[in-house]
Motif scaffolding. Structure first.
Motif, PDB file in Angstrom:
ATOM      1  N   GLU A   5       0.837  -1.205   0.000  1.00 33.23           N
ATOM      2  CA  GLU A   5       0.000   0.000   0.000  1.00 33.23           C
ATOM      3  C   GLU A   5       0.870   1.254   0.000  1.00 33.23           C
ATOM      4  OE1 GLU A   5      -3.516   1.815  -0.462  1.00 33.23           O
ATOM      5  OE2 GLU A   5      -3.281  -0.347  -0.337  1.00 33.23           O
ATOM      6  N   ILE A   6       1.950   1.237   0.751  1.00 30.68           N
ATOM      7  CA  ILE A   6       2.880   2.367   0.779  1.00 30.68           C
ATOM      8  C   ILE A   6       3.472   2.581  -0.609  1.00 30.68           C
ATOM      9  CG2 ILE A   6       5.079   3.211   1.697  1.00 30.68           C
ATOM     10  CD1 ILE A   6       4.349   1.680   4.317  1.00 30.68           C
ATOM     11  N   ARG A  12       1.582   6.402  -7.071  1.00 29.28           N
ATOM     12  CA  ARG A  12       0.455   7.244  -7.508  1.00 29.28           C
ATOM     13  C   ARG A  12       0.783   8.721  -7.344  1.00 29.28           C
ATOM     14  NH1 ARG A  12      -3.655   6.589  -3.668  1.00 29.28           N
ATOM     15  NH2 ARG A  12      -3.226   8.725  -3.028  1.00 29.28           N
ATOM     16  N   ALA A  13       1.402   9.083  -6.222  1.00 33.58           N
ATOM     17  CA  ALA A  13       1.728  10.490  -5.965  1.00 33.58           C
ATOM     18  C   ALA A  13       2.777  11.012  -6.945  1.00 33.58           C
ATOM     19  CB  ALA A  13       2.218  10.659  -4.521  1.00 33.58           C
ATOM     20  N   SER A 120      -6.615   2.161  -3.677  1.00 30.91           N
ATOM     21  CA  SER A 120      -5.714   2.332  -2.544  1.00 30.91           C
ATOM     22  C   SER A 120      -6.537   2.693  -1.313  1.00 30.91           C
ATOM     23  CB  SER A 120      -4.708   3.449  -2.851  1.00 30.91           C
ATOM     24  OG  SER A 120      -3.953   3.743  -1.706  1.00 30.91           O
ATOM     25  N   LYS A 121      -6.126   2.176  -0.175  1.00 27.33           N
ATOM     26  CA  LYS A 121      -6.808   2.515   1.077  1.00 27.33           C
ATOM     27  C   LYS A 121      -6.499   3.949   1.495  1.00 27.33           C
ATOM     28  CE  LYS A 121      -6.781  -2.245   2.488  1.00 27.33           C
ATOM     29  NZ  LYS A 121      -5.950  -3.284   3.030  1.00 27.33           N
TER      30      LYS A 121
END
Length: 131
Positions: A5-6, A12-13, A120-121
């Motif tokens: 997830e990280i 994505r960023a 993504s959470k």
């Protein structure tokens, strides 16, 4: 938070930031220059505005994780267009005057990843549209 997830959030960023900066540069450098470049490639000039706005607003949306699948599908289409109309003839690493399609290929792969990835959470998609 899971390691995967990280990694997804970082990817994505960074991709969102890259697309945002590319969209912004099209306007800062004078969108008329981009229109002329599109025309020289045989692409209707108005598409420069479409691409610039998608990159600018889509970059922000991707950074925030909002509409990720739709935005990255649009990015993938833009990258395919860029590779085949402007960059392929320059080669993978470019010709010494212009960059090749190596960055476009990476951005295409990242975009395709997000088209198929789970939400993504850590995203506005997850916060607003939990399913």
């Amino acid at each position: 938070m899971e390691k995967q997830e990280i990694g997804k959030v970082i990817l994505r960023a960074v991709a969102g930031l890259l697309f945002f900066i590319h969209g912004l540069s099209k306007f800062q450098g004078g969108i008329s220059n981009t229109v002329g470049f599109f025309d020289s490639l045989g692409i209707p000039g108005f598409m420069a505005y479409v691409v610039a706005v998608v990159e600018l607003l889509g970059g922000i949306a991707l950074f925030l994780g909002l509409g990720t699948r739709i935005v990255t599908l649009l990015f993938a289409l833009i990258m395919i267009g860029a590779i085949f109309t402007a960059k392929l003839s320059l080669g993978f690493l470019g010709n010494g005057q212009m960059a090749g399609y190596e960055l476009d290929l990476v951005l295409l792969a990242v975009s395709i990843y997000f088209v198929f990835a789970e939400k993504s959470k850590v995203s506005l998609d997850h916060l607003l549209f939990r399913s």
